[in-house]
Design a protein around this motif. Structure first.
Motif, short mmCIF file in Angstrom:
data_model
loop_
_atom_site.label_atom_id
_atom_site.label_comp_id
_atom_site.label_asym_id
_atom_site.label_seq_id
_atom_site.Cartn_x
_atom_site.Cartn_y
_atom_site.Cartn_z
N SER A 148 -12.32 -26.00 -18.92
CA SER A 148 -13.11 -25.05 -19.71
C SER A 148 -14.24 -25.78 -20.44
O SER A 148 -14.39 -27.00 -20.32
N ASN A 149 -15.01 -25.03 -21.24
CA ASN A 149 -16.19 -25.64 -21.86
C ASN A 149 -15.90 -26.36 -23.17
O ASN A 149 -16.81 -26.91 -23.78
N HIS A 150 -14.65 -26.35 -23.60
CA HIS A 150 -14.29 -27.17 -24.76
C HIS A 150 -12.80 -27.47 -24.76
O HIS A 150 -12.01 -26.76 -24.13
N ILE A 151 -12.42 -28.51 -25.47
CA ILE A 151 -11.02 -28.88 -25.57
C ILE A 151 -10.32 -27.97 -26.58
O ILE A 151 -10.96 -27.23 -27.32
N MET A 152 -9.01 -28.02 -26.62
CA MET A 152 -8.19 -27.31 -27.61
C MET A 152 -8.51 -25.82 -27.65
O MET A 152 -9.32 -25.35 -28.45
N ALA A 153 -7.84 -25.07 -26.81
CA ALA A 153 -8.12 -23.65 -26.63
C ALA A 153 -7.97 -22.83 -27.91
O ALA A 153 -8.62 -21.80 -28.05
N HIS A 154 -7.14 -23.27 -28.84
CA HIS A 154 -6.93 -22.50 -30.06
C HIS A 154 -8.03 -22.71 -31.09
O HIS A 154 -8.04 -22.04 -32.13
N LEU A 155 -8.94 -23.64 -30.83
CA LEU A 155 -10.09 -23.83 -31.71
C LEU A 155 -11.31 -23.12 -31.15
O LEU A 155 -11.45 -22.94 -29.95
N ASP A 156 -12.21 -22.72 -32.05
CA ASP A 156 -13.52 -22.24 -31.60
C ASP A 156 -14.35 -23.44 -31.18
O ASP A 156 -14.16 -24.57 -31.64
N GLN A 157 -15.32 -23.18 -30.31
CA GLN A 157 -16.11 -24.27 -29.75
C GLN A 157 -16.84 -25.07 -30.82
O GLN A 157 -16.97 -26.29 -30.72
N ASP A 158 -17.32 -24.39 -31.89
CA ASP A 158 -18.08 -25.12 -32.90
C ASP A 158 -17.22 -26.10 -33.69
O ASP A 158 -17.74 -27.06 -34.27
N ILE A 159 -15.91 -25.89 -33.73
CA ILE A 159 -15.00 -26.86 -34.36
C ILE A 159 -14.52 -27.87 -33.32
O ILE A 159 -14.45 -29.08 -33.60
N LEU A 218 -16.14 -32.00 -19.31
CA LEU A 218 -15.87 -30.58 -19.53
C LEU A 218 -16.42 -29.76 -18.37
O LEU A 218 -17.26 -30.22 -17.59
N ASN A 219 -15.95 -28.50 -18.29
CA ASN A 219 -16.42 -27.58 -17.25
C ASN A 219 -16.27 -28.17 -15.85
O ASN A 219 -17.14 -28.01 -14.99
#
Length: 547
Positions: free
Chosen positions: A182-193, A210-211
């Motif tokens: 996916s486009n960022h790590i840690m799915a439970h976080l929002d991308q900006d964090i 990523l991606n």
């Protein structure tokens, strides 16, 4: 009463221990297909990285010691292969001798846990490819590393285990690559964090892709969908887990939408006298009441205790979870609880979002900044979720937020908390208190907030919006919002005459405090629609860098 528990890690042993405390006469038996009981899977990365010296310390209990303390029979390497729910009978296979025996029960508990997912990748079955879930997995990785002295490792998956393994193997001297589809790590976080954690990983020498996804594994490298070929001596699969529900399905136990066993607040399934606990069972959200799946040792222990109590006549009930999590990535701590922004919007909440950047303790004592992203419901003021990143003070703040959300606290309630204060531990206006104050002001529309994402989108749409940088010219010249005018706060009262009070206006500083002061000045002299940039220029620049 005869209680049979299938599985004897965190949840299963908790059922047995609580049931025995309540009822000395019950006959309690645990069957476990694995070799080990009641081990700490969360501690596995730290053994592999060398912070835990002995693997045995992750298995503090043996079947014999558990039997001695609780008078509970535990049979390891025994797999329950068939259940007759009507007759309350089951068949158990001894995996060492292949002998099959029959047993009966009055109450049956599924504590079968979850299994690591093996992605469909060519070469994933090779000897240098490992899962990270059990003590046996851990021992196998340790043996391989000692025998082969790998220099490069690829970790497939950027969740909790993937990041913990990245930290530990980097500290052990390996070159680490993480591949995340996916486009960022840690799915439970929002991308900006999550982007802040990604930057920290890269800073510490981890290669982050990523991606993209791994399509093939050989003994010397991995290949990705985008065409990358990465040299690697070892591969760690960390793409998540799947609840072990097959045995329950076969007897008609209801499986929930999450893929785990559906249970009520007493951990009971749809079938009489059958319970489910731990990583095989659903929980439900404290906020929405809807089922969620969060396989954590802390939740498993809680579920097991509740089931053990209910089975023996107690009144405990499960009150749900927030999906709270925390981990360390080198010298950075990351905590989250409740809903992230994406989830809150998907649930239909009208949300207020705050990025609060404050020192964890007094700056004159070396206090380091923490970043708090807090989300609240504009309609009720209730806090919905929080994400925090920082080098210190993250754990205590996230636990305060967990407690507040659990008891349905509103943003305004946070300001009134009587939190512990002394300069070595906090600031006079603790970051938790400031979060509540700023969120409530935004909800009341006294001091409206705008996120970097929203500001960027409005600018890109060509909206007529005036942006005021309230910092000193030296800071402005280093980095700024592209369309911003530089009017330091001290000059604002005079120079605001050059601005249009009828246009939407955004003020900002480094992290938000001076921007808020400027916002108040403009509001008081008649500007109609004034926003403070959430998290200031620091947050804006971080957002722009990662989008």
């Amino acid at each position: 009463m005869k209680i049979i528990i299938i599985g004897s890690v965190a949840a299963g042993t908790s059922v047995a221990a609580k049931a025995r405390r309540n009822d000395e006469t019950a006959e309690i038996t645990l069957y476990n297909a694995d070799y080990d009981i009641s081990y700490s899977s969360c501690g596995i990365p730290y053994f592999l990285g060398g912070e835990v010296a002995e693997l045995d310390t992750l298995t503090p209990r043996s079947a014999a010691s558990f039997k001695k303390r609780y008078n509970v029979d535990i049979f390891t390497r025994h797999e329950v292969i068939q259940i007759d729910a009507k007759q309350k009978k089951l068949k158990v296979k001894n995996l060492d001798t292949a002998e099959v025996k029959e047993d009966t029960y009055d109450v049956l508990v599924f504590a079968t846990g979850a299994s690591p997912i093996t992605p469909d990748i060519a070469g994933a079955d090779q000897k240098h490819v490992f899962q990270v879930r059990t003590i046996q997995h851990t021992a196998a990785i340790d043996r391989y590393m000692k025998a082969n002295q790998p220099k490069n490792v690829t970790i497939i998956g950027g969740g909790y285990i993937g990041l913990e393994m990245a930290e530990q193997l980097t500290q052990r001297g390996l070159d680490v690559t993480i591949v995340q589809r996916s486009n960022h790590i840690m799915a439970h976080l929002d991308q900006d964090i999550a982007s802040r954690v990604e930057d920290h990983l890269v800073k510490k020498g981890v290669t982050l892709i990523l991606n993209d996804e791994v399509t093939a594994i050989s003994m010397t490298d991995i290949q990705t969908k985008s065409g990358k070929v990465i040299e690697t001596d070892m591969v760690i699969l960390a793409v998540g887990v799947r609840p072990n529900t097959q045995l329950a399905k076969e007897i008609g136990v209801t499986i929930g939408d999450t893929g785990a066993i559906a249970v009520n607040s007493k951990m009971q399934t749809n079938l009489p006298h059958i319970y489910a606990v731990g990583d095989v069972a659903e929980s439900y959200s404290v906020i929405t009441g809807k089922p969620i799946y969060r396989p954590l040792g802390s939740t498993a222990n809680k579920m097991g205790r509740i089931a053990g109590d209910v089975i023996t006549g107690g009144t405990l009930e499960h009150r749900g979870v927030l999906g709270t999590g925390i981990l360390r990535v080198f010298d950075l701590a990351i905590g989250q609880t409740g809903m992230n922004e994406t989830e809150a919007l998907a649930e239909g909440f009208d949300i207020e979002v705050l990025h609060n950047i404050k020192p964890a303790k007094a700056e004159y004592l070396g206090g380091k900044e923490i970043v708090i992203k807090a989300i609240a419901d504009r309609k009720t003021g209730r806090i919905l979720g929080v994400q925090i990143v920082g080098e210190e003070g993250v754990d205590k703040r996230i636990d305060v937020f967990v407690t507040a959300i659990t008891f349905k606290a509103k943003a305004e309630d946070l300001f009134h908390l009587d939190l512990a204060y002394a300069p070595p531990f906090s600031t006079a206006k603790d970051p938790v208190m400031y979060t509540g104050m700023a969120l409530q002001n935004a909800i009341d529309k006294k001091n409206k907030l705008i996120t970097p994402k929203d500001l960027t989108e409005r600018i890109e749409k060509g909206e007529a919006i005036q942006v005021i940088d309230t910092r000193a010219p030296k800071q402005y010249n280093v980095s700024k919002v592209e369309t911003a005018l530089n009017i330091p706060l001290a000059d604002l009262r005079e120079k605001c005459k050059e601005l249009d009070p009828n246009l939407p206006t955004v003020t900002y500083c480094n992290s938000g405090v001076t921007g808020n002061a400027a916002q108040n000045v403009l509001r008081q002299i008649g500007f109609q629609d004034v926003y403070n940039l959430s998290g200031g220029n620091k947050n804006y620049q971080d957002y722009r860098k990662n989008t």
